[in-house]
Design a protein around this motif. Structure first.
Motif, PDB file in Angstrom:
ATOM      1  N   THR A 129       0.845  -1.192   0.000  1.00 51.70           N
ATOM      2  CA  THR A 129       0.000   0.000   0.000  1.00 51.70           C
ATOM      3  C   THR A 129       0.884   1.247   0.000  1.00 51.70           C
ATOM      4  OG1 THR A 129      -0.086  -0.050   2.428  1.00 51.70           O
ATOM      5  CG2 THR A 129      -1.877  -1.127   1.249  1.00 51.70           C
ATOM      6  N   PRO A 130       0.367   2.372  -0.514  1.00 48.98           N
ATOM      7  CA  PRO A 130       1.135   3.621  -0.459  1.00 48.98           C
ATOM      8  C   PRO A 130       1.413   4.034   0.992  1.00 48.98           C
ATOM      9  CG  PRO A 130      -0.685   3.810  -2.005  1.00 48.98           C
ATOM     10  CD  PRO A 130      -0.897   2.534  -1.259  1.00 48.98           C
ATOM     11  N   ILE A 131       2.601   4.540   1.237  1.00 44.87           N
ATOM     12  CA  ILE A 131       3.012   4.930   2.581  1.00 44.87           C
ATOM     13  C   ILE A 131       3.257   6.433   2.607  1.00 44.87           C
ATOM     14  CG2 ILE A 131       4.764   4.679   4.382  1.00 44.87           C
ATOM     15  CD1 ILE A 131       5.306   1.875   3.310  1.00 44.87           C
ATOM     16  N   THR A 132       2.628   7.120   3.557  1.00 43.52           N
ATOM     17  CA  THR A 132       2.888   8.534   3.785  1.00 43.52           C
ATOM     18  C   THR A 132       3.773   8.661   5.016  1.00 43.52           C
ATOM     19  OG1 THR A 132       0.740   9.164   2.862  1.00 43.52           O
ATOM     20  CG2 THR A 132       1.866  10.789   4.225  1.00 43.52           C
ATOM     21  N   ASN A 133       4.964   9.238   4.835  1.00 40.93           N
ATOM     22  CA  ASN A 133       5.917   9.406   5.923  1.00 40.93           C
ATOM     23  C   ASN A 133       5.894  10.870   6.349  1.00 40.93           C
ATOM     24  OD1 ASN A 133       8.190   9.647   7.597  1.00 40.93           O
ATOM     25  ND2 ASN A 133       9.243   7.998   6.529  1.00 40.93           N
ATOM     26  N   PHE A 134       5.382  11.137   7.547  1.00 38.61           N
ATOM     27  CA  PHE A 134       5.250  12.506   8.031  1.00 38.61           C
ATOM     28  C   PHE A 134       6.551  13.057   8.621  1.00 38.61           C
ATOM     29  CE2 PHE A 134       0.972  10.792   8.101  1.00 38.61           C
ATOM     30  CZ  PHE A 134       0.213  11.833   7.597  1.00 38.61           C
ATOM     31  N   SER A 135       7.539  12.199   8.822  1.00 37.77           N
ATOM     32  CA  SER A 135       8.767  12.612   9.501  1.00 37.77           C
ATOM     33  C   SER A 135       9.978  12.706   8.590  1.00 37.77           C
ATOM     34  CB  SER A 135       9.078  11.627  10.642  1.00 37.77           C
ATOM     35  OG  SER A 135       7.994  11.486  11.513  1.00 37.77           O
ATOM     36  N   ARG A 136       9.880  12.277   7.347  1.00 35.60           N
ATOM     37  CA  ARG A 136      11.061  12.172   6.495  1.00 35.60           C
ATOM     38  C   ARG A 136      11.608  13.540   6.073  1.00 35.60           C
ATOM     39  NH1 ARG A 136      13.064   7.977   3.610  1.00 35.60           N
ATOM     40  NH2 ARG A 136      12.506   6.914   5.553  1.00 35.60           N
ATOM     41  N   GLU A 137      10.725  14.452   5.649  1.00 34.47           N
ATOM     42  CA  GLU A 137      11.172  15.763   5.188  1.00 34.47           C
ATOM     43  C   GLU A 137      11.445  16.697   6.364  1.00 34.47           C
ATOM     44  OE1 GLU A 137      11.896  16.297   2.112  1.00 34.47           O
ATOM     45  OE2 GLU A 137      11.171  14.320   1.496  1.00 34.47           O
ATOM     46  N   PRO A 138      12.359  17.665   6.190  1.00 34.13           N
ATOM     47  CA  PRO A 138      12.708  18.551   7.317  1.00 34.13           C
ATOM     48  C   PRO A 138      11.602  19.506   7.710  1.00 34.13           C
ATOM     49  CG  PRO A 138      13.830  19.244   5.304  1.00 34.13           C
ATOM     50  CD  PRO A 138      13.196  17.913   5.011  1.00 34.13           C
ATOM     51  N   ARG A 180       7.137  20.702   6.984  1.00 31.94           N
ATOM     52  CA  ARG A 180       5.824  20.342   6.440  1.00 31.94           C
ATOM     53  C   ARG A 180       4.941  21.578   6.396  1.00 31.94           C
ATOM     54  NH1 ARG A 180       3.448  16.165  10.464  1.00 31.94           N
ATOM     55  NH2 ARG A 180       1.574  16.731   9.289  1.00 31.94           N
ATOM     56  N   LYS A 181       4.172  21.685   5.331  1.00 32.46           N
ATOM     57  CA  LYS A 181       3.293  22.851   5.202  1.00 32.46           C
ATOM     58  C   LYS A 181       2.089  22.728   6.125  1.00 32.46           C
ATOM     59  CE  LYS A 181       0.499  23.599   1.681  1.00 32.46           C
ATOM     60  NZ  LYS A 181      -0.010  23.936   0.330  1.00 32.46           N
ATOM     61  N   HIS A 182       1.687  23.869   6.648  1.00 30.25           N
ATOM     62  CA  HIS A 182       0.456  23.953   7.433  1.00 30.25           C
ATOM     63  C   HIS A 182      -0.252  25.229   7.018  1.00 30.25           C
ATOM     64  CE1 HIS A 182      -2.049  24.802  11.108  1.00 30.25           C
ATOM     65  NE2 HIS A 182      -2.367  23.542  10.849  1.00 30.25           N
ATOM     66  N   GLN A 183      -1.561  25.212   7.064  1.00 34.32           N
ATOM     67  CA  GLN A 183      -2.301  26.421   6.708  1.00 34.32           C
ATOM     68  C   GLN A 183      -3.398  26.691   7.718  1.00 34.32           C
ATOM     69  OE1 GLN A 183      -3.722  25.536   2.729  1.00 34.32           O
ATOM     70  NE2 GLN A 183      -5.754  24.985   3.500  1.00 34.32           N
ATOM     71  N   ILE A 184      -3.623  27.978   7.932  1.00 30.33           N
ATOM     72  CA  ILE A 184      -4.687  28.445   8.819  1.00 30.33           C
ATOM     73  C   ILE A 184      -5.678  29.219   7.968  1.00 30.33           C
ATOM     74  CG2 ILE A 184      -5.260  29.886  10.806  1.00 30.33           C
ATOM     75  CD1 ILE A 184      -2.431  29.416  11.839  1.00 30.33           C
ATOM     76  N   THR A 185      -6.908  28.764   7.925  1.00 29.68           N
ATOM     77  CA  THR A 185      -7.963  29.437   7.168  1.00 29.68           C
ATOM     78  C   THR A 185      -9.033  29.910   8.138  1.00 29.68           C
ATOM     79  OG1 THR A 185      -7.557  28.086   5.209  1.00 29.68           O
ATOM     80  CG2 THR A 185      -9.682  29.188   5.349  1.00 29.68           C
ATOM     81  N   LEU A 186      -9.383  31.168   8.031  1.00 33.08           N
ATOM     82  CA  LEU A 186     -10.388  31.718   8.940  1.00 33.08           C
ATOM     83  C   LEU A 186     -11.212  32.775   8.212  1.00 33.08           C
ATOM     84  CD1 LEU A 186      -8.952  34.656   9.800  1.00 33.08           C
ATOM     85  CD2 LEU A 186      -7.590  33.109  11.192  1.00 33.08           C
ATOM     86  N   GLY A 187     -12.362  33.053   8.768  1.00 35.84           N
ATOM     87  CA  GLY A 187     -13.243  34.074   8.202  1.00 35.84           C
ATOM     88  C   GLY A 187     -13.245  35.312   9.072  1.00 35.84           C
ATOM     89  N   VAL A 196      -9.702  34.214   4.665  1.00 34.57           N
ATOM     90  CA  VAL A 196      -8.266  34.445   4.457  1.00 34.57           C
ATOM     91  C   VAL A 196      -7.496  33.197   4.889  1.00 34.57           C
ATOM     92  CG1 VAL A 196      -8.427  36.948   4.709  1.00 34.57           C
ATOM     93  CG2 VAL A 196      -8.022  35.517   6.728  1.00 34.57           C
ATOM     94  N   THR A 197      -6.348  32.988   4.267  1.00 33.34           N
ATOM     95  CA  THR A 197      -5.536  31.793   4.535  1.00 33.34           C
ATOM     96  C   THR A 197      -4.083  32.191   4.730  1.00 33.34           C
ATOM     97  OG1 THR A 197      -6.977  30.320   3.278  1.00 33.34           O
ATOM     98  CG2 THR A 197      -4.722  29.577   3.629  1.00 33.34           C
ATOM     99  N   LEU A 198      -3.458  31.586   5.709  1.00 30.75           N
ATOM    100  CA  LEU A 198      -2.015  31.717   5.945  1.00 30.75           C
ATOM    101  C   LEU A 198      -1.375  30.360   5.704  1.00 30.75           C
ATOM    102  CD1 LEU A 198       0.578  33.133   7.047  1.00 30.75           C
ATOM    103  CD2 LEU A 198      -0.140  32.362   9.333  1.00 30.75           C
ATOM    104  N   GLU A 199      -0.403  30.308   4.801  1.00 25.26           N
ATOM    105  CA  GLU A 199       0.365  29.088   4.544  1.00 25.26           C
ATOM    106  C   GLU A 199       1.801  29.298   5.002  1.00 25.26           C
ATOM    107  OE1 GLU A 199       0.126  27.946   0.473  1.00 25.26           O
ATOM    108  OE2 GLU A 199      -2.024  27.472   0.542  1.00 25.26           O
ATOM    109  N   TYR A 200       2.299  28.364   5.762  1.00 24.98           N
ATOM    110  CA  TYR A 200       3.673  28.457   6.267  1.00 24.98           C
ATOM    111  C   TYR A 200       4.224  27.045   6.455  1.00 24.98           C
ATOM    112  CZ  TYR A 200       1.463  27.432  10.757  1.00 24.98           C
ATOM    113  OH  TYR A 200       0.738  26.844  11.753  1.00 24.98           O
ATOM    114  N   TRP A 201       5.551  26.938   6.669  1.00 27.96           N
ATOM    115  CA  TRP A 201       6.234  25.639   6.737  1.00 27.96           C
ATOM    116  C   TRP A 201       6.949  25.480   8.081  1.00 27.96           C
ATOM    117  CZ3 TRP A 201       6.555  22.021   2.600  1.00 27.96           C
ATOM    118  CH2 TRP A 201       5.884  22.413   1.449  1.00 27.96           C
ATOM    119  N   SER A 230       3.657  19.659  15.608  1.00 31.16           N
ATOM    120  CA  SER A 230       2.370  19.802  16.306  1.00 31.16           C
ATOM    121  C   SER A 230       2.396  20.967  17.291  1.00 31.16           C
ATOM    122  CB  SER A 230       2.030  18.504  17.055  1.00 31.16           C
ATOM    123  OG  SER A 230       1.857  17.437  16.158  1.00 31.16           O
ATOM    124  N   ALA A 231       3.499  21.086  18.059  1.00 29.21           N
ATOM    125  CA  ALA A 231       3.593  22.182  19.022  1.00 29.21           C
ATOM    126  C   ALA A 231       3.623  23.535  18.318  1.00 29.21           C
ATOM    127  CB  ALA A 231       4.847  22.010  19.877  1.00 29.21           C
TER     128      ALA A 231
END
Length: 268
Positions: A173-182, A184-191, A234-239, A246-247
């Motif tokens: 099955t396809p494997i998603t590795n959340f720890s491999r890359e230095p 990860r993108k996260h976004q905050i979307t709010l009204g 509005v959306t904020l995208e950051y890495w 998580s913190a």
């Protein structure tokens, strides 16, 4: 009577002579077999240790995989020595090899699923789609990898549960590795209210992201308007860095709420 006694004595002497000859012959065979077993056992151990040291130096070879290969080599050499010893006593080794081959085929058919897990474990250890300590997700398995074995992989779920996944399940099955890359993108979307100063909101979001030391400078954070209407989205995208992702994202949400509240921006 005298002739019978003489015949008995002659037969006894002949039997003793033959027994002595057989004893001498087989004593040498037994001694040779014993020496061959000892030498073969020592040689198998030396060769397996030498092979383990050599395989361990190969880049990308896991210790578990190196031990598996060396164990196969070790027991293969011992089987070869055992067959050679049997040949010392006149046993037809060709028939033994044929019997071992047939037994191996039967065992392989009976343990087909297990052998699939071993093959998948070897591929996982060679290609390394994940390592111990990394957080992964597949179609049915999610958790932090604790140990990668030849048969199965041990994981710890996000809620602290132990999970054992067969290697064939992970490999197919396809494997998603959340720890491999230095990072990860996260976004905050709010009204926000249509009466809000949109440029001020966007600049506030960017300042929050840029001031956080755990957010990467490249790719740079971006803030933009998603949609217009009674409420502006509005959306904020950051890495954030993967370590402590998580913190960082929780802290970003807290600062976003606090900063916009301080500016009197209504969030919906």
């Amino acid at each position: 009577m005298e002739n019978q006694a003489t015949s008995f004595i002659v037969a006894t002497r002949t039997a003793l002579t033959q027994a002595s000859a057989l004893a001498v012959q087989y004593s040498f065979s037994i001694l040779g077999a014993f020496v061959l077993l000892i030498c073969g056992w020592v040689l198998a151990g030396f060769v397996s240790r030498w092979a383990f040291a050599g395989i361990s130096r190969v880049h990308g070879i896991d210790e578990t995989l190196a031990r598996f290969f060396t164990n196969v080599l070790y027991y293969g050499l011992l089987i070869l020595v055992f067959i050679t010893v049997l040949g010392q006593f006149g046993v037809q080794t060709a028939s033994i090899i044929a019997a071992l081959g047939a037994a191996g085929l039967a065992i392989g058919l009976a343990l087909q699923g297990t052998l699939q897990n071993i093959a998948a474990g070897i591929m996982l250890l060679i290609l390394r789609p994940f390592r111990v300590g990394e957080y992964i997700e597949t179609g049915a398995v999610t958790g932090t990898v604790k140990e990668i074995g030849l048969f199965a992989t041990e994981l710890r779920t996000a809620d602290g549960l132990y999970r054992l996944a067969p290697n064939s399940t992970l490999w197919n099955t396809p494997i998603t590795n959340f720890s491999r890359e230095p990072s990860r993108k996260h976004q905050i979307t709010l009204g926000v209210s249509a009466k809000s100063e949109v440029d001020d909101v966007l600049s506030t979001l960017l300042e929050i992201a840029k001031s956080n030391p755990d957010v990467e400078k490249q790719p740079a954070p971006i803030a933009y308007v998603n949609s217009l209407g009674g409420t502006i989205s509005v959306t904020l995208e950051y890495w954030p860095r993967t370590k402590g992702w998580s913190a960082t994202t929780r802290e970003m949400l807290r600062k976003t709420k606090a900063s916009l509240d301080a500016k009197g921006v209504e969030i919906s």
